[in-house]
Design a protein around this motif. Structure first.
Motif, PDB file in Angstrom:
ATOM      1  N   GLY A 203       1.628   5.123   9.355  1.00 32.40           N
ATOM      2  CA  GLY A 203       0.701   6.274   9.805  1.00 32.40           C
ATOM      3  C   GLY A 203       0.094   7.035   8.600  1.00 32.40           C
ATOM      4  N   LEU A 204       0.205   6.427   7.324  1.00 26.50           N
ATOM      5  CA  LEU A 204       0.058   7.085   6.160  1.00 26.50           C
ATOM      6  C   LEU A 204      -1.373   7.260   5.914  1.00 26.50           C
ATOM      7  CD1 LEU A 204       2.820   6.430   3.543  1.00 26.50           C
ATOM      8  CD2 LEU A 204       2.183   8.559   4.717  1.00 26.50           C
TER       9      LEU A 204
ATOM     10  N   MET B 140       1.136  -1.302   0.009  1.00 29.64           N
ATOM     11  CA  MET B 140      -0.012  -0.054  -0.021  1.00 29.64           C
ATOM     12  C   MET B 140       0.957   1.322   0.001  1.00 29.64           C
ATOM     13  SD  MET B 140      -3.402   0.616   0.331  1.00 29.64           S
ATOM     14  CE  MET B 140      -3.874   2.343  -0.167  1.00 29.64           C
ATOM     15  N   SER B 141       2.139   1.269   0.565  1.00 28.76           N
ATOM     16  CA  SER B 141       2.890   2.266   0.623  1.00 28.76           C
ATOM     17  C   SER B 141       3.985   2.553  -0.123  1.00 28.76           C
ATOM     18  CB  SER B 141       3.419   2.431   2.146  1.00 28.76           C
ATOM     19  OG  SER B 141       2.386   2.463   3.024  1.00 28.76           O
ATOM     20  N   THR B 142       4.219   1.727  -0.799  1.00 26.69           N
ATOM     21  CA  THR B 142       5.343   1.608  -1.805  1.00 26.69           C
ATOM     22  C   THR B 142       5.464   2.861  -2.642  1.00 26.69           C
ATOM     23  OG1 THR B 142       4.405   0.254  -3.336  1.00 26.69           O
ATOM     24  CG2 THR B 142       5.900  -0.928  -1.870  1.00 26.69           C
ATOM     25  N   ASP B 143       4.235   3.236  -3.296  1.00 33.20           N
ATOM     26  CA  ASP B 143       4.097   4.531  -4.068  1.00 33.20           C
ATOM     27  C   ASP B 143       4.520   5.651  -3.204  1.00 33.20           C
ATOM     28  OD1 ASP B 143       3.665   3.002  -6.209  1.00 33.20           O
ATOM     29  OD2 ASP B 143       1.323   3.621  -6.462  1.00 33.20           O
ATOM     30  N   SER B 144       4.675   5.821  -1.919  1.00 31.67           N
ATOM     31  CA  SER B 144       4.927   6.779  -0.984  1.00 31.67           C
ATOM     32  C   SER B 144       6.554   6.736  -0.858  1.00 31.67           C
ATOM     33  CB  SER B 144       4.093   6.734   0.223  1.00 31.67           C
ATOM     34  OG  SER B 144       2.689   6.996   0.111  1.00 31.67           O
ATOM     35  N   GLY B 145       7.242   5.661  -1.348  1.00 35.28           N
ATOM     36  CA  GLY B 145       8.659   5.612  -1.170  1.00 35.28           C
ATOM     37  C   GLY B 145       9.091   4.780   0.040  1.00 35.28           C
TER      38      GLY B 145
END
Length: 242
Positions: free
Chosen positions: A106-107, A25-30
């Motif tokens: 926490g995103l 879920m968070s890979t696109d956020s780096g």
């Protein structure tokens, strides 16, 4: 082969929908995942030792390595991506209930989502393994110590995340189980569904949909399976239903 339209149709006919999100879920956020081609454990197999509670407690050098990693963790500067924002839109439209997440960054909350159950804890707080006192992790990092100790009792400190060998918070787990059991649809997003007990939530809802880059052990029993980019699938669902 299933399409985003198939997921949207299934979502639309289900009254109670919950999401189970994982590292993808968070890979696109780096923030890298763990088991993917560019995952932390794929590139650095020895890094897994930092996630084992017994090794962490017994080995000072492992703790020092862990604190070096925490100082440079991408979560501190990461921003929610299109997938996070789409889930917030769906929640605000009343089309999504609780988000059950294996992520510690926490995103979801930063994107504005509510009812987020953090199954594996949070990197944003530090907990003493002896007295269980908690303080903001940034406060601990500001001390610039290689292996910081609890200021209250001198115990070993660790981010308030769940390592291998640690029990999940029973209240959080019970709430997640209750949400999954009462759901018409559980959408597993960015998770390999390989880590128990979180993966077991996929067995509890009436219907199961999976959005993940790689196949999972639950694909055969899911109603809809999409191996498509999360950042494309979820915004499309949100546009249709949000």
């Amino acid at each position: 082969m299933a399409t985003t339209e198939d997921l949207t149709t299934l979502w639309d006919r289900c009254e109670r929908v919950v999401v189970l999100s994982g590292a993808g879920m968070s890979t696109d956020s780096g923030i890298p995942d763990f088991r993917g081609p560019n995952g932390l454990w794929t590139k650095q197999p020895d890094a897994a030792a930092m996630f084992d509670i017994q090794t962490y407690v017994e080995d000072e050098e492992v703790r020092k390595r862990a604190w070096v990693g925490r100082r440079t963790h991408p979560a501190w500067s990461a921003e929610p991506n299109a997938g996070h924002r789409a889930l917030t839109t769906l929640q605000q439209a009343g089309r999504l209930g609780p988000i059950l997440t294996q992520n510690i960054d926490g995103l979801h909350q930063k994107a504005g989502s509510v009812e987020v159950l953090e199954l594996h804890g949070t990197i944003w707080e530090t907990e003493c393994l002896t007295c269980h006192d908690r303080v903001p992790t940034q406060q601990t990092l500001a001390r610039a110590e290689a292996d910081p100790r609890c200021l209250r009792c001198g115990g070993i400190l660790k981010t308030a995340t769940i390592s291998f060998g640690q029990r999940l918070d029973p209240d959080v787990l019970d709430a997640a189980i209750d949400a999954a059991r009462h759901a018409d649809l559980l959408v597993a997003i960015g998770t390999t569904l390989a880590v128990m007990p979180a993966a077991g939530l996929a067995d509890m809802a009436k219907h199961l949909a999976i959005v993940n880059a790689a196949p999972t052990q639950y694909d055969a029993q899911a109603d809809v399976v999409l191996h498509e980019p999360i950042g494309e699938v979820l915004p499309e669902v949100a546009r249709a239903l949000g």
